[in-house]
Structures are given as structure tokens and as C-alpha cells.
Design a protein around this motif. Structure first.
Motif, PDB file in Angstrom:
ATOM      1  N   THR A 203      50.692  14.114 -41.715  1.00 54.62           N
ATOM      2  CA  THR A 203      50.189  14.242 -43.086  1.00 54.62           C
ATOM      3  C   THR A 203      48.678  14.001 -43.149  1.00 54.62           C
ATOM      4  O   THR A 203      47.984  14.607 -43.971  1.00 54.62           O
ATOM      5  CB  THR A 203      50.920  13.262 -44.021  1.00 54.62           C
ATOM      6  OG1 THR A 203      50.879  11.940 -43.460  1.00 54.62           O
ATOM      7  CG2 THR A 203      52.357  13.683 -44.224  1.00 54.62           C
ATOM      8  N   TRP A 204      48.166  13.152 -42.268  1.00 57.69           N
ATOM      9  CA  TRP A 204      46.714  12.938 -42.243  1.00 57.69           C
ATOM     10  C   TRP A 204      45.986  14.230 -41.894  1.00 57.69           C
ATOM     11  O   TRP A 204      44.893  14.500 -42.419  1.00 57.69           O
ATOM     12  CB  TRP A 204      46.365  11.865 -41.209  1.00 57.69           C
ATOM     13  CG  TRP A 204      46.606  12.308 -39.792  1.00 57.69           C
ATOM     14  CD1 TRP A 204      47.744  12.165 -39.072  1.00 57.69           C
ATOM     15  CD2 TRP A 204      45.677  13.004 -38.940  1.00 57.69           C
ATOM     16  NE1 TRP A 204      47.611  12.719 -37.819  1.00 57.69           N
ATOM     17  CE2 TRP A 204      46.342  13.241 -37.706  1.00 57.69           C
ATOM     18  CE3 TRP A 204      44.361  13.428 -39.079  1.00 57.69           C
ATOM     19  CZ2 TRP A 204      45.743  13.888 -36.642  1.00 57.69           C
ATOM     20  CZ3 TRP A 204      43.761  14.081 -38.014  1.00 57.69           C
ATOM     21  CH2 TRP A 204      44.440  14.307 -36.814  1.00 57.69           C
ATOM     22  N   TYR A 205      46.618  15.025 -41.026  1.00 55.78           N
ATOM     23  CA  TYR A 205      45.996  16.278 -40.607  1.00 55.78           C
ATOM     24  C   TYR A 205      45.927  17.265 -41.775  1.00 55.78           C
ATOM     25  O   TYR A 205      44.906  17.935 -41.973  1.00 55.78           O
ATOM     26  CB  TYR A 205      46.796  16.861 -39.448  1.00 55.78           C
ATOM     27  CG  TYR A 205      46.301  18.202 -38.973  1.00 55.78           C
ATOM     28  CD1 TYR A 205      45.046  18.345 -38.396  1.00 55.78           C
ATOM     29  CD2 TYR A 205      47.096  19.341 -39.097  1.00 55.78           C
ATOM     30  CE1 TYR A 205      44.593  19.577 -37.954  1.00 55.78           C
ATOM     31  CE2 TYR A 205      46.658  20.570 -38.647  1.00 55.78           C
ATOM     32  CZ  TYR A 205      45.406  20.691 -38.081  1.00 55.78           C
ATOM     33  OH  TYR A 205      44.954  21.905 -37.651  1.00 55.78           O
ATOM     34  N   LEU A 206      46.992  17.322 -42.558  1.00 52.04           N
ATOM     35  CA  LEU A 206      46.975  18.189 -43.741  1.00 52.04           C
ATOM     36  C   LEU A 206      45.899  17.742 -44.714  1.00 52.04           C
ATOM     37  O   LEU A 206      45.183  18.569 -45.311  1.00 52.04           O
ATOM     38  CB  LEU A 206      48.348  18.180 -44.420  1.00 52.04           C
ATOM     39  CG  LEU A 206      49.512  18.765 -43.613  1.00 52.04           C
ATOM     40  CD1 LEU A 206      50.813  18.644 -44.394  1.00 52.04           C
ATOM     41  CD2 LEU A 206      49.244  20.227 -43.265  1.00 52.04           C
ATOM     42  N   HIS A 207      45.777  16.427 -44.899  1.00 47.95           N
ATOM     43  CA  HIS A 207      44.720  15.889 -45.768  1.00 47.95           C
ATOM     44  C   HIS A 207      43.346  16.345 -45.295  1.00 47.95           C
ATOM     45  O   HIS A 207      42.506  16.791 -46.082  1.00 47.95           O
ATOM     46  CB  HIS A 207      44.763  14.353 -45.769  1.00 47.95           C
ATOM     47  CG  HIS A 207      45.717  13.788 -46.766  1.00 47.95           C
ATOM     48  ND1 HIS A 207      45.479  13.803 -48.115  1.00 47.95           N
ATOM     49  CD2 HIS A 207      46.921  13.178 -46.598  1.00 47.95           C
ATOM     50  CE1 HIS A 207      46.476  13.229 -48.744  1.00 47.95           C
ATOM     51  NE2 HIS A 207      47.371  12.850 -47.846  1.00 47.95           N
ATOM     52  N   ARG A 208      43.101  16.213 -44.005  1.00 44.61           N
ATOM     53  CA  ARG A 208      41.788  16.573 -43.452  1.00 44.61           C
ATOM     54  C   ARG A 208      41.504  18.060 -43.623  1.00 44.61           C
ATOM     55  O   ARG A 208      40.378  18.464 -43.937  1.00 44.61           O
ATOM     56  CB  ARG A 208      41.733  16.196 -41.971  1.00 44.61           C
ATOM     57  CG  ARG A 208      41.774  14.689 -41.713  1.00 44.61           C
ATOM     58  CD  ARG A 208      40.390  14.068 -41.902  1.00 44.61           C
ATOM     59  NE  ARG A 208      39.428  14.659 -41.005  1.00 44.61           N
ATOM     60  CZ  ARG A 208      39.273  14.315 -39.715  1.00 44.61           C
ATOM     61  NH1 ARG A 208      40.058  13.372 -39.187  1.00 44.61           N
ATOM     62  NH2 ARG A 208      38.346  14.897 -38.964  1.00 44.61           N
ATOM     63  N   LEU A 209      42.512  18.896 -43.401  1.00 43.95           N
ATOM     64  CA  LEU A 209      42.343  20.332 -43.586  1.00 43.95           C
ATOM     65  C   LEU A 209      41.927  20.661 -45.014  1.00 43.95           C
ATOM     66  O   LEU A 209      40.988  21.425 -45.261  1.00 43.95           O
ATOM     67  CB  LEU A 209      43.638  21.078 -43.240  1.00 43.95           C
ATOM     68  CG  LEU A 209      43.989  21.235 -41.754  1.00 43.95           C
ATOM     69  CD1 LEU A 209      45.366  21.868 -41.613  1.00 43.95           C
ATOM     70  CD2 LEU A 209      42.952  22.088 -41.034  1.00 43.95           C
ATOM     71  N   LEU A 210      42.628  20.076 -45.959  1.00 40.56           N
ATOM     72  CA  LEU A 210      42.305  20.332 -47.367  1.00 40.56           C
ATOM     73  C   LEU A 210      40.918  19.796 -47.709  1.00 40.56           C
ATOM     74  O   LEU A 210      40.173  20.412 -48.483  1.00 40.56           O
ATOM     75  CB  LEU A 210      43.361  19.696 -48.263  1.00 40.56           C
ATOM     76  CG  LEU A 210      44.778  20.297 -48.147  1.00 40.56           C
ATOM     77  CD1 LEU A 210      45.775  19.421 -48.874  1.00 40.56           C
ATOM     78  CD2 LEU A 210      44.803  21.708 -48.696  1.00 40.56           C
ATOM     79  N   ASP A 211      40.559  18.660 -47.120  1.00 38.76           N
ATOM     80  CA  ASP A 211      39.251  18.057 -47.407  1.00 38.76           C
ATOM     81  C   ASP A 211      38.095  18.948 -46.962  1.00 38.76           C
ATOM     82  O   ASP A 211      37.044  18.997 -47.601  1.00 38.76           O
ATOM     83  CB  ASP A 211      39.134  16.682 -46.727  1.00 38.76           C
ATOM     84  CG  ASP A 211      40.000  15.637 -47.410  1.00 38.76           C
ATOM     85  OD1 ASP A 211      40.358  15.855 -48.584  1.00 38.76           O
ATOM     86  OD2 ASP A 211      40.313  14.622 -46.761  1.00 38.76           O
ATOM     87  N   ILE A 212      38.268  19.666 -45.851  1.00 37.92           N
ATOM     88  CA  ILE A 212      37.166  20.495 -45.352  1.00 37.92           C
ATOM     89  C   ILE A 212      37.197  21.915 -45.925  1.00 37.92           C
ATOM     90  O   ILE A 212      36.381  22.756 -45.536  1.00 37.92           O
ATOM     91  CB  ILE A 212      37.169  20.559 -43.814  1.00 37.92           C
ATOM     92  CG1 ILE A 212      38.456  21.213 -43.297  1.00 37.92           C
ATOM     93  CG2 ILE A 212      36.991  19.178 -43.217  1.00 37.92           C
ATOM     94  CD1 ILE A 212      38.481  21.376 -41.781  1.00 37.92           C
ATOM     95  N   GLY A 213      38.133  22.183 -46.844  1.00 42.49           N
ATOM     96  CA  GLY A 213      38.144  23.473 -47.534  1.00 42.49           C
ATOM     97  C   GLY A 213      39.069  24.510 -46.955  1.00 42.49           C
ATOM     98  O   GLY A 213      38.960  25.693 -47.302  1.00 42.49           O
TER      99      GLY A 213
END
Length: 354
Positions: A203-213
Motif C-alpha cells: 500500500t505504501w507503493y500505491l501511495h507513492r505512485l499517486l503522490d508523484i502523479g
């Protein structure tokens, strides 16, 4: 005896079916018949032949030669002589017609040949040239190729990954590449399996993906890994059952149209993941064990009936709890509520079931 009523012009003396001896014999018989016919003016074939004093074989060859030369005209059962000048004019007309037809055929052949060679053949050659497939087996070369494609992309980079997920260090490296793309204004879309939501490990990876656009969507199942660069280059596994062994590098519009259409179909069927700030938890008592079980099972993607059976409670009890939870989380669907629960454990404060 029957003669041809239509004449196609004289038969050349060197025709394979006519030997020099036969031609000389037929020519002599034809001359005898022609003189007799001109003296008579007209008459039945048999009577003219009899008056000329020729036997059946000689007269047959003579009449055939006269017909070839265009020196006779048959009207009903009567044969008439044709003047040699008229026969010559007819022969020249026939020759000119044949020559003009051959010229037209030659022009037509030239136009057909030009179209085939300059328009259609190159088009087929271009279609063949537009399809280029290269198999890459070496892992380092595959990594280098994808890195080079990322650096060269101008508009969009789309990908789909059915899993299993790579190690954390590989995900970190992928995040760095995606961040470079989005910082350049490249549209980056990715499809992952829904099972990632059920694993805090990812889930952290999904968060990071969304954070960078990066635009992220989740799908229950997808067929194989695919990378699309600007809709003109694709990377797919050489063998979908053993994706780690090789990669196919595909270029050209002929094949990319199919891969692009496939990706767009899966993108439309996938569920979007939207990054949103979670609402502050309302005041209320901490959840009890039964409530925590409902939340955990809901976040795992189970239906109300499945949760009720596992917990041994009535379905309406589970439905009321889920409805209250969705309301507290400002979620429009069970999926969105489960996603928000997986993102923030602080949201585990909810109203009790009763």
C-alpha cells in the motif's frame, strides 16, 4: 462442306499447322477455284469445285485458303468472289484493329504495372517494415532497453502488471523512473491487481505512485505484463508463463494498434485509485473485537453475506455496520471504504454495530 463465315485475317505461311508443301498445294487449288468462281460469278461450293475439276481434298484446301485470304464471301449456300483490292483493304483494317488493340493492351499493362509497383507493392512493403519484433533474453539488456525507452518517451507511458510484485528495491527504482517521467510532463498510467490493497507491504507503493502523479487503477485479473511507449513501442514477455526469462520488443503501428486497444479495454474496466486526505475520525468509543473483525473482512474484499457467515451474525447487522462505516469515511463504495481503511489505521474508530 462448311467454310468459316467470319474471317480473322490470313494465316501466316510459317504457322506450325501449315507446311510449305501444303501451302503451295492449297494456293494452287485456291487460284483454280477463284478463277472458276469469277467466271461463274457465284454458285454453290460443290458446283464450283466440280467446274474447276478438283477432287474433294484439293477443293477443301483451296476453299480454306481462299477463306483465309478473304477472297470469298458466303451468302446462304452460295459462295461469291471478293475483289483482291477489297480483300487487301479488309486485311489491312483487321491488322490495324489488332495493332490498335495490342497498343491499348500495352498501355493498360503499363498503367497496371505502374500502380502495382509504385503504389501497392511499396504499401505492402511499408506494412511489413512497420512490424519489427526483437527478442531480448539478457536481463541487463532488458533493463537497459526499458530505461532507454523511458528516456525517449515524449507523450505517454502505459503499463499493466498482473503480479507477482518485484522486491522492494526494484519498486523503489521503478518509482524513481516514474517520477522522472511525470516531472517531464509525461502521462503515466499503470494497472495493478486489486490484491495489492490487501497487503500493507504494497500500500505504501500505491501511495507513492499517486503522490508523484501516476494514474493508478486496480483490476482483479490481467493477462500479462505490458509496457507501451507513445503507442509506437511495446514490451511484452517472450513467454507469459515465464515472464522473467525474456522480453519481446515490438515496434510499428501494425501490431501496436492491437496492444493499445487491449490496454485501453483493461484500463476502462479497472477501478481508479484516487489519493484523498482521509477524514478525521469522529469522537466515539474504540471498536470492539466484533467490529474490528467486520472492518478487517471488509477491507479484505469480502461481501456482506461472506462476512455474516464467517462471523455467525445476521446479514442486516453487517449491512448496518458497513453503511455507517462508509458514511463515516465519506466513501461512495465498499471498495473506496476498504482502500481508505487500508491506507490509515487511525480510521479504525467507528460507530459500534448496535
Amino acid at each position: 462442306m462448311t467454310l468459316r463465315a467470319s474471317r480473322g485475317g490470313p494465316v501466316p505461311p510459317d504457322h506450325p499447322a501449315v507446311s510449305a508443301a501444303h501451302l503451295q498445294r492449297d494456293e494452287a487449288a485456291a487460284l483454280t477455284l477463284y478463277r472458276t468462281l469469277r467466271d461463274m460469278g457465284e454458285g454453290p461450293i460443290e458446283e464450283v469445285a466440280e467446274a474447276a475439276g478438283l477432287d474433294a481434298a484439293e477443293s477443301a484446301g483451296g476453299w480454306r485458303r481462299l477463306d483465309e485470304l478473304g477472297l470469298i464471301r458466303i451468302v446462304g449456300a452460295v459462295v461469291e468472289p471478293v475483289d483482291p483490292d477489297a480483300a487487301m483493304a479488309h486485311a489491312m483494317d483487321t491488322y490495324n484493329e489488332n495493332t490498335a488493340r495490342q497498343l491499348r493492351d500495352a498501355h493498360s499493362l503499363r498503367r497496371v504495372t505502374e500502380s502495382l509497383m509504385t503504389v501497392f507493392r511499396p504499401a505492402v512493403a511499408r506494412d511489413s517494415a512497420d512490424v519489427a519484433v526483437e527478442r531480448l533474453g539478457d536481463r541487463k539488456r532488458r533493463t537497459r532497453t526499458v530505461r532507454d525507452l523511458n528516456a525517449a518517451v515524449l507523450d505517454a507511458c502505459d503499463s499493466m502488471h498482473p503480479g507477482p510484485m518485484p522486491p522492494a528495491e526494484a519498486l523503489e527504482a521503478s518509482l524513481d523512473e516514474d517520477a522522472k517521467l511525470t516531472s517531464r510532463g509525461i502521462r503515466v498510467r499503470v494497472i495493478y491487481p486489486e490484491s495489492l490493497l490487501r497487503s500493507p507491504k504494497y500500500t505504501w507503493y500505491l501511495h507513492r505512485l499517486l503522490d508523484i502523479g501516476v494514474e493508478v487503477r486496480l483490476l482483479e485479473h490481467s493477462p500479462f505484463d505490458i509496457l507501451l511507449f507513445d503507442r509506437h513501442t511495446a514490451c511484452v514477455p517472450g513467454d507469459p508463463e515465464r515472464p522473467g526469462e525474456s522480453m519481446l520488443l515490438i515496434r510499428g503501428s501494425a501490431l501496436l494498434k492491437g496492444y493499445t486497444a487491449l490496454y485501453e479495454d483493461y484500463w476502462l474496466r479497472a477501478s481508479p485509485v484516487v489519493l484523498a486526505a482521509p477524514p478525521a475520525p469522529a469522537e466515539g468509543p474504540e471498536v470492539n473485537d466484533q467490529e474490528r473483525t467486520v472492518i478487517r473482512l471488509m477491507a479484505s474484499g469480502l461481501s456482506d453475506d461472506q462476512i455474516a457467515r464467517k462471523m455467525g451474525v445476521h446479514r442486516r447487522t453487517v449491512q448496518r455496520a458497513v453503511a455507517k462505516l462508509m458514511d463515516r469515511l465519506n466513501a461512495s463504495s465498499r471498495f473506496e471504504a476498504g482502500l481508505k481503511l487500508a491506507r490509515d489505521p487511525a480510521l479504525m474508530k467507528v460507530y459500534p454495530l448496535n
